[in-house]
Design a protein around this motif. Structure first.
Motif, short mmCIF file in Angstrom:
data_model
loop_
_atom_site.label_atom_id
_atom_site.label_comp_id
_atom_site.label_asym_id
_atom_site.label_seq_id
_atom_site.Cartn_x
_atom_site.Cartn_y
_atom_site.Cartn_z
N GLU A 60 42.64 10.95 -22.74
CA GLU A 60 41.89 11.53 -21.08
C GLU A 60 40.00 11.25 -21.80
N GLU A 61 39.54 11.48 -22.46
CA GLU A 61 38.80 11.70 -23.00
C GLU A 61 38.14 10.21 -23.34
N ALA A 62 38.53 9.52 -23.90
CA ALA A 62 38.71 7.94 -23.85
C ALA A 62 38.53 7.38 -22.68
N VAL A 63 39.21 7.62 -21.99
CA VAL A 63 38.80 7.17 -20.40
C VAL A 63 37.48 7.35 -20.41
N ILE A 64 36.83 8.67 -20.10
CA ILE A 64 36.04 9.21 -19.56
C ILE A 64 34.50 8.39 -20.24
N LEU A 65 34.75 8.25 -21.39
CA LEU A 65 33.82 7.14 -21.92
C LEU A 65 33.65 5.55 -21.69
#
Length: 300
Positions: A60-65
């Motif tokens: 989820e963090e990777a998708v945002i960045l």
């Protein structure tokens, strides 16, 4: 403190196998974001533990960045994002995409008070790298900001230790004028944000004098096109379409932010019929005959 650059892939060799949500696509996104963090950590100064936290980066963090990178975020700009820089993206779809992400929850914040928070509540999400990701809607799109300390003010809950720490971060912001992010301070505040993918083609109206002057200029362009035609008789037979308001054609928009062009509303169209003969001629390769310049000029 400067983060010690250690390969993120070496620190997370078993993450893909142990993560039940891991897929080949998410693994690629996570490796790419980890690499971006590792690169920026080599030159920037951050709080300790950034590269180690990147090794535990969630999908989820990777998708945002990764979405920010897709909208133009560069590796040097990642530094401000990790330090809590306020980011604006003229893409409202990001709000809904991040809103439905795993671990997302409504949050209270003081950002962008001109937005109806009942219709578009601010959304928080916790993670190893983002600590507390906070995002919401703007008039044109989506805003996002990483915070060092999560907070849950409001409701019937009593203030927690995180709430007190968040209050301390706010005092730091008031004294320094910098946002307090998970890995440092950033001068990219809501009043001075980082702007990604701005919509520069905004519709606007023309005053009557400007519209009249523009119409006269467009008329002169059409007349000059007629007088400079190769065949004057042919140009006279096919006059341009008579449009009372030439200035109204400017700014006409198509889907995907595409413009129609200066004369997009002209009553002119092109039809094309397939021609096998023409296609065969175009496919032929015509080589120019070799010329012996030395022999031609008598220099041999």
């Amino acid at each position: 403190m400067k983060g010690k650059p250690t390969p993120a892939s070496a620190a997370t060799s078993g993450d893909a196998a142990s993560d039940p949500d891991s897929t080949p696509q998410t693994d690629v996104i996570r490796r790419r974001v980890r690499l971006m963090i590792e690169i920026t950590a080599r030159a920037g100064e951050y709080r300790r533990g950034l590269v180690k936290a990147a090794g535990r980066l969630s999908p989820e963090e990777a998708v945002i960045l990764a979405d920010l990178e897709r909208h133009g975020l560069q590796v040097p700009q990642m530094r401000d994002v990790l330090r809590g820089g306020h980011v604006l993206v003229d893409d409202p779809d990001l709000y809904e995409k991040w809103r439905t992400g795993k671990g997302s929850h409504p949050r209270l914040s003081s950002h962008h008070r001109d937005i109806d928070k009942k219709l578009y509540p601010d959304i928080g999400m916790r993670g190893h790298v983002v600590r507390e990701k906070l995002h919401g809607r703007t008039v044109q799109g989506t805003w996002v900001q990483l915070e060092k300390t999560p907070a849950a003010f409001g409701g019937s809950k009593m203030p927690s230790l995180d709430d007190l720490r968040h209050l301390m971060d706010y005092l730091v912001y008031r004294f320094t004028g910098s946002n307090v992010g998970p890995w440092g301070l950033s001068r990219m505040t809501e009043r001075r944000p980082m702007y990604l993918s701005p919509v520069v083609a905004m519709p606007t109206t023309l005053t009557p004098p400007v519209a009249a002057s523009l119409t006269r200029a467009l008329r002169r362009i059409e007349q000059s096109d007629d007088t400079t035609a190769v065949d004057q008789e042919l140009a006279a037979r096919f006059p341009p379409p008579d449009r009372p308001d030439l200035s109204g054609e400017l700014g006409q928009a198509l889907s995907s932010r595409g413009g129609r062009g200066l004369f997009g509303n002209s009553e002119v169209w092109v039809t094309q019929a397939p021609s096998r003969g023409a296609a065969e001629v175009l496919r032929e390769r015509h080589e120019s005959p070799a010329v012996d310049l030395w022999r031609k000029e008598g220099l041999s």
